[in-house]
Write a protein that holds these residues in place. Structure first.
Motif, PDB file in Angstrom:
ATOM      1  N   ALA A  62    -108.006 136.642  10.352  1.00 44.12           N
ATOM      2  CA  ALA A  62    -106.235 135.150  10.272  1.00 44.12           C
ATOM      3  C   ALA A  62    -106.729 134.834  11.400  1.00 44.12           C
ATOM      4  CB  ALA A  62    -105.544 135.260   9.965  1.00 44.12           C
ATOM      5  N   ILE A  63    -107.225 133.175  11.274  1.00 42.70           N
ATOM      6  CA  ILE A  63    -107.094 132.169  12.876  1.00 42.70           C
ATOM      7  C   ILE A  63    -106.125 131.729  12.599  1.00 42.70           C
ATOM      8  CG2 ILE A  63    -108.815 130.246  13.464  1.00 42.70           C
ATOM      9  CD1 ILE A  63    -111.020 130.842  11.954  1.00 42.70           C
ATOM     10  N   PRO A  64    -105.636 131.932  14.165  1.00 48.18           N
ATOM     11  CA  PRO A  64    -104.066 131.376  14.349  1.00 48.18           C
ATOM     12  C   PRO A  64    -104.345 129.887  14.432  1.00 48.18           C
ATOM     13  CG  PRO A  64    -104.202 132.901  15.933  1.00 48.18           C
ATOM     14  CD  PRO A  64    -106.234 132.526  14.998  1.00 48.18           C
ATOM     15  N   GLU A  65    -102.989 129.260  14.617  1.00 48.17           N
ATOM     16  CA  GLU A  65    -103.463 127.735  13.975  1.00 48.17           C
ATOM     17  C   GLU A  65    -103.480 126.879  15.919  1.00 48.17           C
ATOM     18  OE1 GLU A  65    -100.246 125.370  12.316  1.00 48.17           O
ATOM     19  OE2 GLU A  65    -100.180 126.863  10.779  1.00 48.17           O
ATOM     20  N   GLU A  66    -102.881 127.762  16.536  1.00 51.41           N
ATOM     21  CA  GLU A  66    -103.171 126.826  17.944  1.00 51.41           C
ATOM     22  C   GLU A  66    -104.321 127.090  18.556  1.00 51.41           C
ATOM     23  OE1 GLU A  66    -101.327 131.330  18.618  1.00 51.41           O
ATOM     24  OE2 GLU A  66    -100.824 129.858  16.945  1.00 51.41           O
ATOM     25  N   LYS A  67    -104.961 128.219  17.316  1.00 52.37           N
ATOM     26  CA  LYS A  67    -106.911 128.397  17.957  1.00 52.37           C
ATOM     27  C   LYS A  67    -107.536 127.382  17.275  1.00 52.37           C
ATOM     28  CE  LYS A  67    -106.548 131.937  21.074  1.00 52.37           C
ATOM     29  NZ  LYS A  67    -107.149 131.673  22.474  1.00 52.37           N
ATOM     30  N   LEU A  68    -107.273 126.496  16.592  1.00 55.97           N
ATOM     31  CA  LEU A  68    -107.989 125.205  15.513  1.00 55.97           C
ATOM     32  C   LEU A  68    -108.622 123.878  15.929  1.00 55.97           C
ATOM     33  CD1 LEU A  68    -106.243 125.528  11.708  1.00 55.97           C
ATOM     34  CD2 LEU A  68    -108.249 126.942  12.774  1.00 55.97           C
ATOM     35  N   ASN A  69    -109.104 123.876  16.959  1.00 53.41           N
ATOM     36  CA  ASN A  69    -109.075 122.304  17.912  1.00 53.41           C
ATOM     37  C   ASN A  69    -110.827 122.346  17.477  1.00 53.41           C
ATOM     38  OD1 ASN A  69    -110.838 124.431  19.645  1.00 53.41           O
ATOM     39  ND2 ASN A  69    -108.570 125.127  20.497  1.00 53.41           N
ATOM     40  N   THR A  70    -110.873 121.596  18.286  1.00 51.33           N
ATOM     41  CA  THR A  70    -112.428 120.963  18.640  1.00 51.33           C
ATOM     42  C   THR A  70    -112.692 121.519  19.201  1.00 51.33           C
ATOM     43  OG1 THR A  70    -112.038 119.483  20.856  1.00 51.33           O
ATOM     44  CG2 THR A  70    -112.246 118.261  17.645  1.00 51.33           C
ATOM     45  N   ASP A  71    -112.794 122.679  20.506  1.00 49.77           N
ATOM     46  CA  ASP A  71    -113.705 123.553  20.542  1.00 49.77           C
ATOM     47  C   ASP A  71    -114.278 124.796  19.903  1.00 49.77           C
ATOM     48  OD1 ASP A  71    -113.259 122.060  22.851  1.00 49.77           O
ATOM     49  OD2 ASP A  71    -111.728 123.542  23.811  1.00 49.77           O
ATOM     50  N   LEU A  72    -113.237 125.146  19.188  1.00 49.82           N
ATOM     51  CA  LEU A  72    -113.292 125.995  18.266  1.00 49.82           C
ATOM     52  C   LEU A  72    -114.604 125.609  16.931  1.00 49.82           C
ATOM     53  CD1 LEU A  72    -112.702 129.250  16.769  1.00 49.82           C
ATOM     54  CD2 LEU A  72    -111.267 128.067  15.805  1.00 49.82           C
ATOM     55  N   LEU A  73    -114.213 124.510  16.230  1.00 51.21           N
ATOM     56  CA  LEU A  73    -115.400 123.732  15.721  1.00 51.21           C
ATOM     57  C   LEU A  73    -116.345 123.254  16.233  1.00 51.21           C
ATOM     58  CD1 LEU A  73    -111.907 122.258  13.433  1.00 51.21           C
ATOM     59  CD2 LEU A  73    -114.005 124.542  12.993  1.00 51.21           C
ATOM     60  N   GLU A  74    -116.480 123.407  17.241  1.00 52.00           N
ATOM     61  CA  GLU A  74    -117.976 122.465  18.210  1.00 52.00           C
ATOM     62  C   GLU A  74    -119.344 122.924  17.750  1.00 52.00           C
ATOM     63  OE1 GLU A  74    -119.113 121.254  22.866  1.00 52.00           O
ATOM     64  OE2 GLU A  74    -118.746 123.541  22.294  1.00 52.00           O
ATOM     65  N   SER A  75    -119.429 124.049  16.979  1.00 55.67           N
ATOM     66  CA  SER A  75    -121.195 124.585  16.955  1.00 55.67           C
ATOM     67  C   SER A  75    -120.951 125.636  15.917  1.00 55.67           C
ATOM     68  CB  SER A  75    -122.168 124.633  18.736  1.00 55.67           C
ATOM     69  OG  SER A  75    -121.109 125.645  18.095  1.00 55.67           O
ATOM     70  N   VAL A  76    -121.406 126.072  15.917  1.00 55.01           N
ATOM     71  CA  VAL A  76    -121.938 127.431  14.980  1.00 55.01           C
ATOM     72  C   VAL A  76    -121.430 128.848  15.330  1.00 55.01           C
ATOM     73  CG1 VAL A  76    -123.248 128.860  13.476  1.00 55.01           C
ATOM     74  CG2 VAL A  76    -123.367 126.957  12.969  1.00 55.01           C
ATOM     75  N   LYS A  77    -121.760 128.188  16.729  1.00 53.95           N
ATOM     76  CA  LYS A  77    -121.707 129.560  17.734  1.00 53.95           C
ATOM     77  C   LYS A  77    -120.325 129.805  18.627  1.00 53.95           C
ATOM     78  CE  LYS A  77    -123.696 130.511  22.708  1.00 53.95           C
ATOM     79  NZ  LYS A  77    -122.413 131.697  23.083  1.00 53.95           N
ATOM     80  N   SER A  78    -119.618 128.451  18.627  1.00 54.22           N
ATOM     81  CA  SER A  78    -118.616 128.463  18.818  1.00 54.22           C
ATOM     82  C   SER A  78    -118.004 129.202  17.918  1.00 54.22           C
ATOM     83  CB  SER A  78    -118.313 126.886  19.339  1.00 54.22           C
ATOM     84  OG  SER A  78    -117.892 126.351  18.006  1.00 54.22           O
ATOM     85  N   LEU A  79    -117.272 128.915  16.567  1.00 49.09           N
ATOM     86  CA  LEU A  79    -117.697 129.778  15.894  1.00 49.09           C
ATOM     87  C   LEU A  79    -117.343 131.130  16.031  1.00 49.09           C
ATOM     88  CD1 LEU A  79    -116.984 126.685  12.680  1.00 49.09           C
ATOM     89  CD2 LEU A  79    -114.965 128.329  13.842  1.00 49.09           C
ATOM     90  N   THR A  80    -119.536 130.486  15.738  1.00 46.39           N
ATOM     91  CA  THR A  80    -119.344 133.074  15.337  1.00 46.39           C
ATOM     92  C   THR A  80    -118.910 133.442  16.613  1.00 46.39           C
ATOM     93  OG1 THR A  80    -120.770 131.378  14.998  1.00 46.39           O
ATOM     94  CG2 THR A  80    -121.489 134.152  15.990  1.00 46.39           C
ATOM     95  N   ASP A  81    -118.933 133.311  18.031  1.00 47.80           N
ATOM     96  CA  ASP A  81    -118.241 133.300  19.529  1.00 47.80           C
ATOM     97  C   ASP A  81    -116.854 134.441  19.189  1.00 47.80           C
ATOM     98  OD1 ASP A  81    -120.621 133.446  20.536  1.00 47.80           O
ATOM     99  OD2 ASP A  81    -119.849 131.624  22.109  1.00 47.80           O
TER     100      ASP A  81
END
Length: 90
Positions: A62-81
């Motif tokens: 579960a990804i907390p709502e407060e983490k849902l931002n453009t930094d997280l969704l910037e790239s496959v790498k940011s999501l993978t990290d």
């Protein structure tokens, strides 16, 4: 112990992204550092939510709502990290 390797998580996220946007690309053709919001993919905020849901389902997280931002969704790498770090904590 984490059963997922970093590369496996990265490839699964790429597969989800390719499937979601119905891209005519192979996993190895998708650059992990490439910005996911590129207009050439027709990526929208609805797609972003769907992507998060598919990732949560695939990795049983579960990804907390407060983490849902453009930094997280910037790239496959940011999501993978981020997913890798969540799985390390499991």
């Amino acid at each position: 112990m984490n059963k997922f390797k970093y590369e496996d998580i990265e490839n699964e996220i790429k597969k989800i992204f390719i499937e979601l946007l119905q891209l005519d690309k192979k996993v190895e053709e998708l650059d992990s550092n490439e910005n996911l919001f590129l207009e050439e993919y027709g990526y929208s905020s609805i797609d972003a939510l769907e992507l998060i849901i598919m990732i949560e389902d695939a990795f049983e997280i579960a990804i907390p709502e407060e983490k849902l931002n453009t930094d997280l969704l910037e790239s496959v790498k940011s999501l993978t990290d981020y997913v890798y770090s969540l799985l390390q904590d499991k």
